[in-house]
Design a protein around this motif. Structure first.
Motif, PDB file in Angstrom:
ATOM      1  N   THR A  31       0.825  -1.184  -0.075  1.00 34.12           N
ATOM      2  CA  THR A  31       0.118   0.074   0.011  1.00 34.12           C
ATOM      3  C   THR A  31       0.853   1.233  -0.053  1.00 34.12           C
ATOM      4  O   THR A  31       2.112   1.271   0.333  1.00 34.12           O
ATOM      5  N   SER A  32       0.218   2.348  -0.481  1.00 30.98           N
ATOM      6  CA  SER A  32       1.037   3.549  -0.596  1.00 30.98           C
ATOM      7  C   SER A  32       1.380   4.034   0.956  1.00 30.98           C
ATOM      8  O   SER A  32       2.189   4.722   1.254  1.00 30.98           O
ATOM      9  N   LYS A  33       0.471   3.692   2.009  1.00 34.36           N
ATOM     10  CA  LYS A  33       0.678   4.047   3.363  1.00 34.36           C
ATOM     11  C   LYS A  33       1.676   2.994   4.020  1.00 34.36           C
ATOM     12  O   LYS A  33       1.395   1.808   4.132  1.00 34.36           O
ATOM     13  N   VAL A  34       2.731   3.434   4.548  1.00 29.12           N
ATOM     14  CA  VAL A  34       3.786   2.674   5.348  1.00 29.12           C
ATOM     15  C   VAL A  34       3.651   2.974   6.625  1.00 29.12           C
ATOM     16  O   VAL A  34       3.887   4.618   6.882  1.00 29.12           O
ATOM     17  N   VAL A  35       3.712   2.360   7.729  1.00 31.65           N
ATOM     18  CA  VAL A  35       3.794   2.874   9.005  1.00 31.65           C
ATOM     19  C   VAL A  35       4.943   2.181   9.862  1.00 31.65           C
ATOM     20  O   VAL A  35       5.586   1.236   9.501  1.00 31.65           O
ATOM     21  N   THR A  36       5.498   2.771  10.911  1.00 33.96           N
ATOM     22  CA  THR A  36       6.489   2.566  11.523  1.00 33.96           C
ATOM     23  C   THR A  36       6.262   2.423  13.283  1.00 33.96           C
ATOM     24  O   THR A  36       6.826   1.983  14.061  1.00 33.96           O
ATOM     25  N   ASN A  37       4.992   2.899  13.406  1.00 33.59           N
ATOM     26  CA  ASN A  37       4.642   2.683  14.922  1.00 33.59           C
ATOM     27  C   ASN A  37       3.066   2.782  14.966  1.00 33.59           C
ATOM     28  O   ASN A  37       2.367   2.763  13.935  1.00 33.59           O
ATOM     29  N   GLY A  38       2.391   2.407  16.064  1.00 37.15           N
ATOM     30  CA  GLY A  38       0.933   2.621  16.267  1.00 37.15           C
ATOM     31  C   GLY A  38       0.280   1.124  16.191  1.00 37.15           C
ATOM     32  O   GLY A  38       0.953   0.015  16.042  1.00 37.15           O
ATOM     33  N   LYS A  39      -0.969   1.090  16.447  1.00 38.29           N
ATOM     34  CA  LYS A  39      -1.696  -0.400  16.429  1.00 38.29           C
ATOM     35  C   LYS A  39      -2.985   0.012  15.361  1.00 38.29           C
ATOM     36  O   LYS A  39      -3.700   0.896  15.276  1.00 38.29           O
ATOM     37  N   TRP A  40      -2.744  -1.048  14.389  1.00 35.73           N
ATOM     38  CA  TRP A  40      -3.362  -0.796  13.085  1.00 35.73           C
ATOM     39  C   TRP A  40      -4.224  -2.307  12.917  1.00 35.73           C
ATOM     40  O   TRP A  40      -3.650  -3.209  13.100  1.00 35.73           O
ATOM     41  N   PHE A  41      -5.506  -1.944  12.355  1.00 38.09           N
ATOM     42  CA  PHE A  41      -6.130  -3.338  11.959  1.00 38.09           C
ATOM     43  C   PHE A  41      -6.875  -3.114  10.694  1.00 38.09           C
ATOM     44  O   PHE A  41      -7.412  -1.997  10.186  1.00 38.09           O
ATOM     45  N   TRP A  42      -6.965  -4.372   9.825  1.00 43.00           N
ATOM     46  CA  TRP A  42      -7.556  -4.079   8.452  1.00 43.00           C
ATOM     47  C   TRP A  42      -8.050  -5.672   8.383  1.00 43.00           C
ATOM     48  O   TRP A  42      -7.807  -6.483   8.862  1.00 43.00           O
ATOM     49  N   GLU A  43      -8.867  -5.718   7.314  1.00 43.89           N
ATOM     50  CA  GLU A  43      -9.345  -7.013   6.881  1.00 43.89           C
ATOM     51  C   GLU A  43      -9.147  -7.368   5.368  1.00 43.89           C
ATOM     52  O   GLU A  43      -9.113  -6.362   4.591  1.00 43.89           O
ATOM     53  N   VAL A  44      -9.118  -8.578   4.919  1.00 48.66           N
ATOM     54  CA  VAL A  44      -8.678  -9.172   3.790  1.00 48.66           C
ATOM     55  C   VAL A  44      -9.801 -10.101   3.274  1.00 48.66           C
ATOM     56  O   VAL A  44     -10.020 -11.256   3.896  1.00 48.66           O
ATOM     57  N   ASP A  45     -10.779  -9.824   2.359  1.00 54.08           N
ATOM     58  CA  ASP A  45     -11.786 -10.716   1.954  1.00 54.08           C
ATOM     59  C   ASP A  45     -11.308 -11.757   0.852  1.00 54.08           C
ATOM     60  O   ASP A  45     -10.565 -11.010  -0.162  1.00 54.08           O
ATOM     61  N   ILE A  46     -11.411 -12.897   0.894  1.00 49.74           N
ATOM     62  CA  ILE A  46     -10.976 -14.099  -0.006  1.00 49.74           C
ATOM     63  C   ILE A  46     -12.077 -13.973  -1.000  1.00 49.74           C
ATOM     64  O   ILE A  46     -13.017 -14.758  -0.684  1.00 49.74           O
ATOM     65  N   ILE A  47     -11.759 -13.771  -2.094  1.00 44.63           N
ATOM     66  CA  ILE A  47     -12.932 -13.749  -3.235  1.00 44.63           C
ATOM     67  C   ILE A  47     -12.847 -14.861  -4.026  1.00 44.63           C
ATOM     68  O   ILE A  47     -13.552 -15.606  -4.520  1.00 44.63           O
ATOM     69  N   LYS A  48     -11.597 -15.129  -4.555  1.00 48.16           N
ATOM     70  CA  LYS A  48     -11.260 -16.253  -5.595  1.00 48.16           C
ATOM     71  C   LYS A  48      -9.728 -16.741  -5.486  1.00 48.16           C
ATOM     72  O   LYS A  48      -8.923 -15.596  -5.199  1.00 48.16           O
ATOM     73  N   PHE A  49      -9.566 -17.794  -5.630  1.00 44.50           N
ATOM     74  CA  PHE A  49      -8.395 -18.392  -5.897  1.00 44.50           C
ATOM     75  C   PHE A  49      -8.280 -19.381  -6.964  1.00 44.50           C
ATOM     76  O   PHE A  49      -9.208 -20.203  -7.308  1.00 44.50           O
ATOM     77  N   ASP A  50      -7.059 -19.672  -7.360  1.00 44.60           N
ATOM     78  CA  ASP A  50      -7.058 -21.000  -8.378  1.00 44.60           C
ATOM     79  C   ASP A  50      -7.007 -22.215  -7.610  1.00 44.60           C
ATOM     80  O   ASP A  50      -6.104 -22.596  -6.677  1.00 44.60           O
ATOM     81  N   ILE A  51      -7.902 -23.033  -7.851  1.00 44.98           N
ATOM     82  CA  ILE A  51      -8.316 -24.406  -7.062  1.00 44.98           C
ATOM     83  C   ILE A  51      -6.908 -25.136  -7.036  1.00 44.98           C
ATOM     84  O   ILE A  51      -6.792 -25.990  -6.048  1.00 44.98           O
ATOM     85  N   ASN A  52      -6.412 -25.333  -8.386  1.00 46.80           N
ATOM     86  CA  ASN A  52      -5.249 -26.051  -8.467  1.00 46.80           C
ATOM     87  C   ASN A  52      -4.024 -25.606  -7.725  1.00 46.80           C
ATOM     88  O   ASN A  52      -3.208 -26.385  -7.407  1.00 46.80           O
ATOM     89  N   TYR A  53      -3.768 -24.232  -7.623  1.00 46.64           N
ATOM     90  CA  TYR A  53      -2.535 -23.577  -7.189  1.00 46.64           C
ATOM     91  C   TYR A  53      -2.780 -22.685  -5.916  1.00 46.64           C
ATOM     92  O   TYR A  53      -2.845 -21.530  -6.451  1.00 46.64           O
ATOM     93  N   LYS A  54      -3.101 -23.205  -4.921  1.00 49.61           N
ATOM     94  CA  LYS A  54      -3.661 -22.627  -4.034  1.00 49.61           C
ATOM     95  C   LYS A  54      -2.463 -21.658  -3.163  1.00 49.61           C
ATOM     96  O   LYS A  54      -2.513 -21.776  -1.770  1.00 49.61           O
TER      97      LYS A  54
END
Length: 414
Positions: A31-54
């Protein structure tokens, strides 16, 4: 409003659409934002992946990472949840039995302690040491030449789906828009309330048509013994054999799940077959429900679901305030495959607001029932609960505290 966090393609070619990222082979983003201190939270939704090469890496990277490719996947300047299939090695490897489409990976970064905690659908799965890094950025990559996946970041621009209860004081969303540990209660007419948002999915994880108890799966027909109905309720969709399929020459049919006791349901997830014949997934179908297996009531009717891709999940929500024990999906037509119909996964869930009336606004109640955010406050409230407490006293700060001699009594109405 929070800070605008942009996605940057760090290596290879990725398709970036807002906060959604479709990685190409041997590619990755930070990401464009880079941190060096602090307490941060985010989520990643899994939408799709290659079933043969996970293969996939999701976690934290330094902004000076350059090349995600490496023959043994021992990457420099990153620490990740790693392995969807094969136990890839990263710095201090931390992995478990894998993510599935529709799962949400929560990432909490304590840059002061140089520590990352990972959550799967709100449940803590691992703590990672990131003391090898000097700065931190959210990170997603597919280092294998045959790996593809699609994910969506949520840095706080949307309501989080799962906010962990154990986040420390001072934790905020990665875009800075949400303080995740400041709690609130509601007051009206001198009464105190907590508003709770329910969004759950039932996971029977069946291993046969009758196990685990009390679940029972059945269907109008099967292609053969490999494609039993329980395959649609086993929680996986890893191969073309991991599905329920109707008998040959028949595209119409039904599949049923008996929960053993009545449950609330107003949403479903339908997933197409993996590996083969995505267009065998239902195009037009109904959901009916029953408490005796004889009389069924229609609670959902869906038409026009076309252009299914392999292992694709679609969610459908509907109005239903009645509990049922048995749920049946009836296929009227599929997406164009003439030999049979197939379902990779079928999942039932419930989504609602509930309001809890509290006897006072004590510190204890703030910690136990106070919410960090009001999710979907416009949704109807279908459950009202009352918490009974006693032995109220005043602490040094002049706030009321409560000592409980017994578990709270909850009386629910629907």
């Amino acid at each position: 409003m929070g800070e605008q966090v942009s996605i940057i393609s760090k290596y290879g070619s990725c398709t970036i659409n807002g906060y959604q990222v479709a990685t190409a082979r041997e590619s990755g983003v930070i990401t464009s934002k880079v941190v060096t201190n602090g307490k941060w939270f985010w989520e990643v939704d899994i939408i799709k992946f290659d079933i043969n090469y996970k293969h996939g890496l999701i976690g934290i990277a330094s902004n000076n990472i350059t090349d995600f490719r490496n023959s043994n996947y021992s990457l420099q300047n990153n620490i990740s949840y790693a392995d969807w299939a094969f136990g890839l090695t990263v710095i201090q490897p931390k992995f478990f039995d894998g993510l599935n489409i529709g799962d949400v990976l929560g990432v909490f970064l304590d840059a002061d302690k140089k520590e990352v905690i990972l959550y799967k659908n709100g449940v803590k799965i691992n703590t990672l040491d990131v003391s090898n890094l000097n700065n931190f950025s959210p990170f997603v990559a597919t280092p294998n030449s045959n790996a593809l996946m699609t994910i969506k970041f949520n840095f706080g621009n949307e309501d989080f789906k799962f906010i962990p209860d154990d986040l420390p004081s001072g934790a905020i969303s990665y875009d800075g828009s949400k303080n995740l540990t400041n709690r609130l209660l509601l007051q009206s007419n001198k009464k105190t309330f907590s508003l709770d948002f329910i969004d759950k999915w039932y996971e029977p994880k069946m291993t046969s048509n009758t196990s685990p108890s009390p679940y029972v799966a059945s269907a109008s027909s099967i292609w053969n013994g490999t494609y039993e109905p329980y395959k649609a309720f086993n929680g996986t969709n890893t191969a073309n054999t991991d599905a329920w399929i109707t008998v040959g020459g028949t595209i119409k049919g039904w599949i049923l799940l008996d929960f053993g006791s009545p449950i609330s349901c107003n949403q479903i997830k339908l997933t197409s077959r993996a590996g083969d014949t995505a267009n065998a997934c239902p195009k037009d179908f109904t959901i009916t429900a029953s408490n005796d297996g004889v009389v069924f009531e229609e609670i959902l009717s869906i038409t026009g679901q076309t252009k299914w891709t392999l292992n694709e999940t679609r969610k459908f929500t509907f109005k239903n305030n009645k509990k049922y024990r048995i749920f049946k999906l009836t296929i009227i037509s599929n997406d164009g495959y003439s030999s049979y119909s197939a379902i990779g996964q079928l999942q039932f869930g419930y989504k609602s607001n509930s309001i809890i009336e509290l006897p006072n606004y004590s510190v204890d109640n703030f910690m136990k029932y106070g919410k960090t955010a009001l999710s979907e406050p416009s949704k109807p409230i279908t459950i009202t609960s009352y918490i009974l407490q006693d032995e109220v006293s005043e602490n040094e700060q002049g706030l009321l505290t409560t000592k409980l001699d017994k578990k709270p009594l909850i009386i629910s109405f629907e």
